[in-house]
Design a protein around this motif. Sequence first.
Motif, PDB file in Angstrom:
ATOM      1  N   LYS A 284      16.931  -9.222 -11.126  1.00  0.00           N
ATOM      2  CA  LYS A 284      16.121  -8.031 -11.333  1.00  0.00           C
ATOM      3  C   LYS A 284      14.956  -7.996 -10.340  1.00  0.00           C
ATOM      4  CE  LYS A 284      13.579  -5.264 -14.654  1.00  0.00           C
ATOM      5  NZ  LYS A 284      12.540  -5.007 -13.664  1.00  0.00           N
ATOM      6  N   GLU A 285      14.314  -9.160 -10.156  1.00  0.00           N
ATOM      7  CA  GLU A 285      13.192  -9.209  -9.209  1.00  0.00           C
ATOM      8  C   GLU A 285      13.658  -8.846  -7.807  1.00  0.00           C
ATOM      9  OE1 GLU A 285      10.493 -12.606 -11.524  1.00  0.00           O
ATOM     10  OE2 GLU A 285      11.873 -13.226  -9.936  1.00  0.00           O
ATOM     11  N   ILE A 286      14.829  -9.353  -7.457  1.00  0.00           N
ATOM     12  CA  ILE A 286      15.353  -9.094  -6.118  1.00  0.00           C
ATOM     13  C   ILE A 286      15.705  -7.615  -5.950  1.00  0.00           C
ATOM     14  CG2 ILE A 286      17.281  -9.579  -4.566  1.00  0.00           C
ATOM     15  CD1 ILE A 286      17.283 -12.439  -5.897  1.00  0.00           C
ATOM     16  N   VAL A 287      16.384  -7.079  -6.931  1.00  0.00           N
ATOM     17  CA  VAL A 287      16.808  -5.685  -6.807  1.00  0.00           C
ATOM     18  C   VAL A 287      15.604  -4.741  -6.824  1.00  0.00           C
ATOM     19  CG1 VAL A 287      18.145  -3.844  -7.908  1.00  0.00           C
ATOM     20  CG2 VAL A 287      19.122  -6.121  -7.667  1.00  0.00           C
ATOM     21  N   ASP A 288      14.569  -5.104  -7.589  1.00  0.00           N
ATOM     22  CA  ASP A 288      13.329  -4.319  -7.536  1.00  0.00           C
ATOM     23  C   ASP A 288      12.753  -4.323  -6.120  1.00  0.00           C
ATOM     24  OD1 ASP A 288      13.518  -3.687 -10.166  1.00  0.00           O
ATOM     25  OD2 ASP A 288      11.955  -5.081 -10.873  1.00  0.00           O
ATOM     26  N   ASP A 289      12.759  -5.503  -5.523  1.00  0.00           N
ATOM     27  CA  ASP A 289      12.271  -5.615  -4.139  1.00  0.00           C
ATOM     28  C   ASP A 289      13.090  -4.732  -3.200  1.00  0.00           C
ATOM     29  OD1 ASP A 289      10.373  -7.428  -4.835  1.00  0.00           O
ATOM     30  OD2 ASP A 289      11.219  -9.127  -3.736  1.00  0.00           O
ATOM     31  N   LEU A 290      14.401  -4.777  -3.379  1.00  0.00           N
ATOM     32  CA  LEU A 290      15.280  -4.024  -2.478  1.00  0.00           C
ATOM     33  C   LEU A 290      14.932  -2.537  -2.493  1.00  0.00           C
ATOM     34  CD1 LEU A 290      18.822  -5.587  -3.173  1.00  0.00           C
ATOM     35  CD2 LEU A 290      17.290  -6.046  -1.253  1.00  0.00           C
ATOM     36  N   GLN A 291      14.507  -2.078  -3.645  1.00  0.00           N
ATOM     37  CA  GLN A 291      14.267  -0.639  -3.788  1.00  0.00           C
ATOM     38  C   GLN A 291      12.870  -0.215  -3.357  1.00  0.00           C
ATOM     39  OE1 GLN A 291      16.527   1.170  -7.302  1.00  0.00           O
ATOM     40  NE2 GLN A 291      16.092  -0.906  -8.033  1.00  0.00           N
ATOM     41  N   ARG A 292      12.107  -1.170  -2.816  1.00  0.00           N
ATOM     42  CA  ARG A 292      10.777  -0.818  -2.317  1.00  0.00           C
ATOM     43  C   ARG A 292      10.846  -0.497  -0.830  1.00  0.00           C
ATOM     44  NH1 ARG A 292       8.883  -5.363  -5.433  1.00  0.00           N
ATOM     45  NH2 ARG A 292       8.291  -4.476  -7.431  1.00  0.00           N
ATOM     46  N   PRO A 293       9.931   0.323  -0.341  1.00  0.00           N
ATOM     47  CA  PRO A 293       9.956   0.659   1.089  1.00  0.00           C
ATOM     48  C   PRO A 293       9.585  -0.519   1.995  1.00  0.00           C
ATOM     49  CG  PRO A 293       8.203   1.878  -0.067  1.00  0.00           C
ATOM     50  CD  PRO A 293       8.966   1.130  -1.109  1.00  0.00           C
ATOM     51  N   GLN A 294       8.836  -1.517   1.472  1.00  0.00           N
ATOM     52  CA  GLN A 294       8.481  -2.675   2.297  1.00  0.00           C
ATOM     53  C   GLN A 294       9.607  -3.699   2.250  1.00  0.00           C
ATOM     54  OE1 GLN A 294       6.444  -2.005  -0.523  1.00  0.00           O
ATOM     55  NE2 GLN A 294       5.261  -0.513   0.663  1.00  0.00           N
ATOM     56  N   PRO A 295       9.792  -4.404   3.359  1.00  0.00           N
ATOM     57  CA  PRO A 295      10.845  -5.420   3.350  1.00  0.00           C
ATOM     58  C   PRO A 295      10.562  -6.521   2.329  1.00  0.00           C
ATOM     59  CG  PRO A 295       9.816  -5.250   5.532  1.00  0.00           C
ATOM     60  CD  PRO A 295       9.096  -4.309   4.637  1.00  0.00           C
ATOM     61  N   MET A 296      11.635  -6.975   1.696  1.00  0.00           N
ATOM     62  CA  MET A 296      11.510  -8.091   0.767  1.00  0.00           C
ATOM     63  C   MET A 296      11.352  -9.394   1.542  1.00  0.00           C
ATOM     64  SD  MET A 296      14.336  -9.434  -1.991  1.00  0.00           S
ATOM     65  CE  MET A 296      15.760  -9.559  -0.914  1.00  0.00           C
ATOM     66  N   ASN A 297      10.524 -10.281   1.042  1.00  0.00           N
ATOM     67  CA  ASN A 297      10.451 -11.651   1.549  1.00  0.00           C
ATOM     68  C   ASN A 297      10.410 -12.549   0.341  1.00  0.00           C
ATOM     69  OD1 ASN A 297      10.084 -12.043   4.555  1.00  0.00           O
ATOM     70  ND2 ASN A 297       8.825 -10.240   4.099  1.00  0.00           N
TER      71      ASN A 297
END
Length: 698
Positions: A284-297
Amino acid sequence: MNAAEVLSTPLQFLKGVGPRRAADFERVGLVTLEDLLTRFPIRYEDRSRLQSIASLRPGQTAAVAGRLLSCGLRSTRRPGFKIFDAVVDDGSASIRISWLNQAFLRDVFSPGQHVVLFGAVEMRGSGGLQLTNPQYEILDDEEGETIHTGRIVPVYEKVGSVTPKMQRRLVHEALQRLPPDLPDVLPDTVRVRLNLPSRYAALLATHFPPADASLNDLNRFATRAQYRLIFEEAFLFQAGVTARRQALAAEQKAIVPHVDDRIRESARKVLPFRLTAGQKSALKEIVDDLQRPQPMNRLLQGDVGAGKTIVALLASLVAMENGLQVAFMAPTEILAEQHYLNISRLLQASRFRVALLTGSTTGAARRTMLSEVQAGTLQLVVGTHALVEGDVLFRQLGLVVIDEQHRFGVLQRASLRTKAMHPDVLVMTATPIPRTLALTLYGDLDVSVIRDTPPGRMPIKTSAKPESRRDDVYAFVREQLDSGRQAYVIYPLVEESEKVDLKAATAMYDHLSQDAFPQYRLGLLHGRMKADGKDRVMKAFAGGEIQMLVSTTVVEVGVDVPNASVMIVEHAERFGLSQLHQLRGRVGRDRHQSYCLLLYQAPLSDEARARLRAMTETTDGFEIAERDLSLRGPGDFFGTRQAGLPTFRSVDLVRDRQVLEDARREVDLWMTSNPQAAAALAPMLATWEQRFRLIEIG
Ligand code: ADP
Ligand code: MG
């Protein structure tokens, strides 16, 4: 000269530092006065309490002060070996002093001088007492202060030709040159709030502690002065990490994935089992990140066998469903192949195409693959570092998954990032990283942790046995093989003696297959084999045709053969603790009871014993990591420098964990409460990467 100029003065400007000593210093990263001053002594000695010579007893280490009555160089029976003798008297008695093989002292001492000496008191053959090879200092009447004796003195680590004593003098000289109004690198508000001494005062008291300083605190590096310098460095480091994080947050992805019911359904189709709670929340944390405009790290941490791969694959699926490509990187070819087999099986039912690209993908096959990657008709590419080589161009790289990050140079992470418009990055590590190290190594990453394991796993039973018990071990393994299980036998492979060890592993294989297990099917795997040979063996083991796999540590990370229930490690005493834990993680991946048998060659060193004890006492990867870190120290924790550990001057990652935590908290507080923080950071950060030698980090 202003303070900044003084601090950046090359060490060569100090009296007594010529090109040779400057080069010696430079080799350990000490170039300027500031470098020298921010490097701590390795310990402190109390040479402050002067004893009367009459009260000396053999076996003591003592400081005495007196007048030099006589001195001279004498030859011994051994050719070229000379002894410099002196007699010193302090009014209570006199004592003989001997310096072995230091003929130059002839030019240092002359009768009548007032000297302070510090060293071991020994009984001479003739019955009298003597000080042998003491530290010495000649008292200059004008200068009341002594730096080598008569006080608590700092002891520095020897650097090439520069002795601890010489360094003490150099540090002293450097301190004299500093203006007392030395500007402070810490923000005033922080310094005042924490009630820290000024930078100048802290430097002074760290190198030449005041008479009332506690020797015990000093040697624990816990005085206020020391704390202040450690904190300062930790603060700067954390400030830099935070600034980088903010810079990353300002980047924008080319395409921002979204998740809808269709995509959820497609994920459900590839999922062969129910996710654990830990996997779900990480996903869930990862997929939330994916859906943000900033790149996930993001760092995905989870012990071996926790089930990180499927989480990464589901994230990949989200990216691919959004028209993006995924690069899936593994540290070795074998692991890349395993991921490839695993992922292609799982994605069989999907419309996505997967390819394996490693160093051994060459010629026409490689060219075709590259053009498909560029055209976007290959959506997921699994590979090794070959993936980041110059000729791989993606059409629309959206997600980069890096497995077992610590074996990668952080360099690769950087160069992959430049390949695309700010892709999402997911780093997976099976080495549970102690919190402090995670903060410093991955401070610019968000962290998800999977703490649970897939259901039905039984804890692995671990025991350490001397080689003499080999026959028992073999008998036990036979039982396991007879009941349908498989076994690993791991041989250490130390790089310096690769050939010798390879021979040992091969000889072991011969012994096992011919003498000990003639009626079983054995296979041999080592790093020198060609890729297709390794592949054949791995596949045969995974398929159950091979019952016992004799291997060097190439199977260390990630290899997944759930039916294997026995891990035998030969020469277990030669392996690091985290490595042993990784190896153990190759078994216990299914519902069978699994065993890890550590065969060692007696006698064990204390450290090796501690490692084996840790292995038998716990299977908790975090606990293992903590113990490993304190056994080995951070420098060796990841085996090599490629981990990109920052080079700290004052901070010690093991000793100063609390300070690092303090610094992180203070940076956050300061940045959120101070609107000018970002502007104030800018000049500080100008030299940040250089200071921590992080230039290579992505
Ligand atoms: P690691 O975190 O070490 O990379 P893997 O992803 O290789 O672990 O998973 C270890 C094994 O557990 C694999 O065989 C995988 O298929 C299996 N597995 C992972 N998650 C689950 C789950 N939720 N239920 C059952 N088996 C699982
Ligand atoms: Mg894995």
